[in-house]
Scaffold this motif. Structure first.
Motif, PDB file in Angstrom:
ATOM      1  N   LEU A  26       0.510  -1.233  -0.178  1.00 11.89           N
ATOM      2  CA  LEU A  26      -0.236   0.256   0.524  1.00 11.89           C
ATOM      3  C   LEU A  26       0.861   1.433  -0.027  1.00 11.89           C
ATOM      4  O   LEU A  26       0.272   2.369   0.938  1.00 11.89           O
ATOM      5  CB  LEU A  26      -0.486  -0.035   1.126  1.00 11.89           C
ATOM      6  N   GLY A  27       1.511   1.617  -1.076  1.00 12.97           N
ATOM      7  CA  GLY A  27       2.082   3.135  -1.030  1.00 12.97           C
ATOM      8  C   GLY A  27       3.744   2.372   0.233  1.00 12.97           C
ATOM      9  O   GLY A  27       4.662   3.193  -0.434  1.00 12.97           O
ATOM     10  N   MET A  28       4.031   1.160   0.574  1.00  9.60           N
ATOM     11  CA  MET A  28       5.149   1.277   1.401  1.00  9.60           C
ATOM     12  C   MET A  28       6.245   0.601   1.329  1.00  9.60           C
ATOM     13  O   MET A  28       5.729  -0.324   0.614  1.00  9.60           O
ATOM     14  CB  MET A  28       5.141   0.793   3.416  1.00  9.60           C
ATOM     15  N   GLU A  29       7.232   1.319   0.284  1.00 14.89           N
ATOM     16  CA  GLU A  29       8.293   0.300  -0.360  1.00 14.89           C
ATOM     17  C   GLU A  29       9.157  -0.315   1.057  1.00 14.89           C
ATOM     18  O   GLU A  29       9.624  -0.337   1.531  1.00 14.89           O
ATOM     19  CB  GLU A  29       8.926   1.323  -0.927  1.00 14.89           C
ATOM     20  N   CYS A  30       9.502  -1.741   0.096  1.00  8.71           N
ATOM     21  CA  CYS A  30      10.255  -3.029   1.905  1.00  8.71           C
ATOM     22  C   CYS A  30      11.430  -3.593   1.042  1.00  8.71           C
ATOM     23  O   CYS A  30      11.430  -4.437  -0.489  1.00  8.71           O
ATOM     24  CB  CYS A  30       8.888  -4.047   1.462  1.00  8.71           C
ATOM     25  N   GLU A  31      12.489  -2.463   1.292  1.00  4.74           N
ATOM     26  CA  GLU A  31      13.774  -3.419   0.787  1.00  4.74           C
ATOM     27  C   GLU A  31      14.399  -4.368   2.050  1.00  4.74           C
ATOM     28  O   GLU A  31      14.688  -4.644   3.103  1.00  4.74           O
ATOM     29  CB  GLU A  31      14.602  -2.095   0.107  1.00  4.74           C
ATOM     30  N   HIS A  32      15.007  -5.670   1.147  1.00  3.46           N
ATOM     31  CA  HIS A  32      15.065  -6.452   2.193  1.00  3.46           C
ATOM     32  C   HIS A  32      17.314  -5.932   1.249  1.00  3.46           C
ATOM     33  O   HIS A  32      17.603  -6.875   0.164  1.00  3.46           O
ATOM     34  CB  HIS A  32      14.975  -7.773   1.260  1.00  3.46           C
ATOM     35  N   GLN A  33      17.907  -6.031   2.509  1.00  5.57           N
ATOM     36  CA  GLN A  33      19.299  -5.349   2.418  1.00  5.57           C
ATOM     37  C   GLN A  33      19.839  -6.804   2.635  1.00  5.57           C
ATOM     38  O   GLN A  33      19.667  -8.019   3.456  1.00  5.57           O
ATOM     39  CB  GLN A  33      19.388  -5.126   4.043  1.00  5.57           C
ATOM     40  N   PRO A  34      20.919  -6.715   1.696  1.00  5.87           N
ATOM     41  CA  PRO A  34      22.043  -7.955   1.942  1.00  5.87           C
ATOM     42  C   PRO A  34      22.977  -8.319   3.074  1.00  5.87           C
ATOM     43  O   PRO A  34      22.269  -9.637   3.093  1.00  5.87           O
ATOM     44  CB  PRO A  34      23.162  -8.218   1.301  1.00  5.87           C
ATOM     45  N   LEU A 108       1.842   9.656   5.404  1.00  2.00           N
ATOM     46  CA  LEU A 108       2.894   9.153   5.564  1.00  2.00           C
ATOM     47  C   LEU A 108       3.500   8.932   6.730  1.00  2.00           C
ATOM     48  O   LEU A 108       4.430   7.792   7.294  1.00  2.00           O
ATOM     49  CB  LEU A 108       3.840  10.579   4.654  1.00  2.00           C
ATOM     50  N   LEU A 109       3.030   9.785   8.029  1.00  2.00           N
ATOM     51  CA  LEU A 109       3.449   9.624   9.278  1.00  2.00           C
ATOM     52  C   LEU A 109       3.305   8.429  10.264  1.00  2.00           C
ATOM     53  O   LEU A 109       3.366   7.392  10.380  1.00  2.00           O
ATOM     54  CB  LEU A 109       3.360  11.090  10.036  1.00  2.00           C
ATOM     55  N   THR A 110       2.040   7.795   9.925  1.00  2.00           N
ATOM     56  CA  THR A 110       1.738   6.519  10.424  1.00  2.00           C
ATOM     57  C   THR A 110       1.808   5.519   9.495  1.00  2.00           C
ATOM     58  O   THR A 110       1.632   4.776  10.301  1.00  2.00           O
ATOM     59  CB  THR A 110       0.084   6.880  10.285  1.00  2.00           C
ATOM     60  N   SER A 111       2.855   5.969   8.962  1.00  2.00           N
ATOM     61  CA  SER A 111       3.043   4.302   7.913  1.00  2.00           C
ATOM     62  C   SER A 111       4.518   4.640   8.065  1.00  2.00           C
ATOM     63  O   SER A 111       5.393   3.181   8.952  1.00  2.00           O
ATOM     64  CB  SER A 111       3.616   4.438   6.593  1.00  2.00           C
ATOM     65  N   THR A 112       5.747   5.502   8.093  1.00  2.00           N
ATOM     66  CA  THR A 112       7.254   4.818   7.324  1.00  2.00           C
ATOM     67  C   THR A 112       7.871   5.644   8.501  1.00  2.00           C
ATOM     68  O   THR A 112       9.036   6.429   8.474  1.00  2.00           O
ATOM     69  CB  THR A 112       7.397   4.647   6.563  1.00  2.00           C
ATOM     70  N   ARG A 113       7.192   7.397   8.873  1.00  2.00           N
ATOM     71  CA  ARG A 113       7.781   8.157   8.791  1.00  2.00           C
ATOM     72  C   ARG A 113       7.271   9.208  10.543  1.00  2.00           C
ATOM     73  O   ARG A 113       6.660  10.117  10.708  1.00  2.00           O
ATOM     74  CB  ARG A 113       7.809   9.133   7.879  1.00  2.00           C
ATOM     75  N   PRO A 114       7.995   8.459  11.439  1.00  2.00           N
ATOM     76  CA  PRO A 114       7.735   9.263  12.773  1.00  2.00           C
ATOM     77  C   PRO A 114       8.544  10.745  13.555  1.00  2.00           C
ATOM     78  O   PRO A 114       7.647  10.806  14.045  1.00  2.00           O
ATOM     79  CB  PRO A 114       8.407   7.730  13.719  1.00  2.00           C
ATOM     80  N   ASP A 115       9.206  10.907  11.999  1.00  2.00           N
ATOM     81  CA  ASP A 115       9.585  11.860  12.476  1.00  2.00           C
ATOM     82  C   ASP A 115       9.104  13.370  12.240  1.00  2.00           C
ATOM     83  O   ASP A 115       9.284  14.153  12.238  1.00  2.00           O
ATOM     84  CB  ASP A 115      11.309  12.464  11.014  1.00  2.00           C
ATOM     85  N   LEU A 116       7.959  12.797  11.255  1.00  2.00           N
ATOM     86  CA  LEU A 116       6.938  13.837  10.976  1.00  2.00           C
ATOM     87  C   LEU A 116       5.941  13.795  12.271  1.00  2.00           C
ATOM     88  O   LEU A 116       4.712  14.328  12.096  1.00  2.00           O
ATOM     89  CB  LEU A 116       5.963  13.493   9.320  1.00  2.00           C
ATOM     90  N   ALA A 117       6.080  13.086  13.214  1.00  2.94           N
ATOM     91  CA  ALA A 117       4.317  12.891  14.243  1.00  2.94           C
ATOM     92  C   ALA A 117       4.130  14.170  14.670  1.00  2.94           C
ATOM     93  O   ALA A 117       2.951  14.982  14.799  1.00  2.94           O
ATOM     94  CB  ALA A 117       4.931  11.331  15.181  1.00  2.94           C
ATOM     95  N   TYR A 118       4.677  14.917  15.332  1.00  2.00           N
ATOM     96  CA  TYR A 118       5.022  16.359  15.872  1.00  2.00           C
ATOM     97  C   TYR A 118       4.031  17.292  15.186  1.00  2.00           C
ATOM     98  O   TYR A 118       3.252  17.891  15.501  1.00  2.00           O
ATOM     99  CB  TYR A 118       5.518  16.719  17.179  1.00  2.00           C
ATOM    100  N   PRO A 119       4.857  17.340  14.314  1.00  2.00           N
ATOM    101  CA  PRO A 119       4.577  18.978  13.288  1.00  2.00           C
ATOM    102  C   PRO A 119       3.057  18.497  11.995  1.00  2.00           C
ATOM    103  O   PRO A 119       2.213  19.529  12.350  1.00  2.00           O
ATOM    104  CB  PRO A 119       5.933  18.859  12.516  1.00  2.00           C
TER     105      PRO A 119
END
Length: 298
Positions: A26-34, A108-119
């Motif tokens: 649902l718009g959240m990209e999931c990257e599997h790192q090495p 955006l903030l509820t999915s992957t960006r807690p840095d935007l929660a306060y503003p």
């Protein structure tokens, strides 16, 4: 791994068809790192937002280390709310654009960006009565995202303990609660919310925030028990940096000073008694929830 099984449960909750490793939800990209870690981000979604809200790029004076808010964000919100009470909506032409931005950034903030929660949570309070100052704060968020579009949540493959952090800002009439739940090295839940009661002390404000955090901790303890019951066999750390709130979580001390606090705000004490959580007292500078309660410096 624990994380892979958790993502499988998440996919089942959202009724996503299992077609191998998850790469998009649902718009959240999931990257599997090495190294086995998994990063969740929304760069493509952010690029679409920037094309809409910042089509010409940031102003020349903008810096890469900018913040998603000004130090006057709270004052701008309060001024907009007071103006609505005294004179009604002063800028009706800004209502629809403001509400569109609120919806875009909330996802955006509820999915992957807690840095935007306060503003974003602060600005949403004024979505029915926006002012040019409120719209300027939204522009700050867009500029911040321009320089930080690829930030996400990276979960490590090694088993890590579930833990929670709670904090509150007692600087305003209605305090702001902030909390975050960490697992596998990154946040899986977070919140920034104006309290619905006037706290008479910083201890009371912290108890309210701590109980909100405890609700999320208990929920995720139940969630993770479906992955591995032994993983939540011990009480979960739910930390606070306020000694009064820490003490009240275990004993009803200073009853005369706190007898006015509503019973529902002592949910944290019930969970301590049920051995669901423990409440460590930590230093303010290591409390991750402080990030969700007030403007901070770069």
């Amino acid at each position: 791994s624990y994380l892979a099984r958790f993502l499988t449960m998440l996919r089942n909750d959202w009724d996503v068809v299992d077609e191998g490793p998850m790469t998009d939800l649902l718009g959240m990209e999931c990257e599997h790192q090495p190294d086995g870690s998994i990063k969740l981000h929304q760069k493509k979604y952010i690029d679409k937002l920037l094309a809409r809200y910042l089509p010409h790029g940031p102003p020349t004076r903008a810096k890469a280390d900018c913040l998603p808010y000004s130090d006057q964000i709270h004052n701008h919100v309060e001024a907009a709310l007071r103006a609505k009470e005294d004179h009604g909506v002063l800028h009706p032409e800004l209502v629809t654009p403001c509400q569109q931005r609120c919806g875009s950034y909330l996802y955006l903030l509820t999915s992957t960006r807690p840095d935007l929660a306060y503003p974003v949570c602060q600005l949403c309070r004024a979505m029915s009565c926006p002012t040019p100052e409120i719209m300027a704060e939204f522009d700050r968020i867009a500029i911040y995202l321009y320089f930080n579009s690829d930030i996400g949540l990276t979960y490590c493959p090694e088993p890590c303990q579930l833990e929670g952090f709670a904090d509150a800002s007692w600087e305003t009439r209605f305090s702001t609660s902030g909390w975050t739940i960490q697992w596998q090295g990154a946040a899986i839940s977070w919140g920034s919310r104006k309290q619905d009661c006037v706290s008479l002390s910083s201890c009371e404000a912290e108890i309210v925030a701590l109980s909100e955090c405890a609700k999320d901790v208990v929920y995720y303890r139940k969630k993770l028990s479906g992955i591995d019951p032994s993983y939540v066999s011990n009480p979960t750390d739910t930390s606070t940096d306020n000694k009064g709130a820490h003490d009240l979580s275990y004993n009803p001390e200073f009853h005369a000073r706190v007898k006015h606090i509503k019973r529902r705000h002592f949910y944290v004490r019930d969970m301590v008694e049920d051995h669901e959580i423990v409440v460590p007292l930590i230093r303010p500078d290591v409390n991750l929830a402080d990030f969700f309660t007030k403007p901070m410096s770069a």
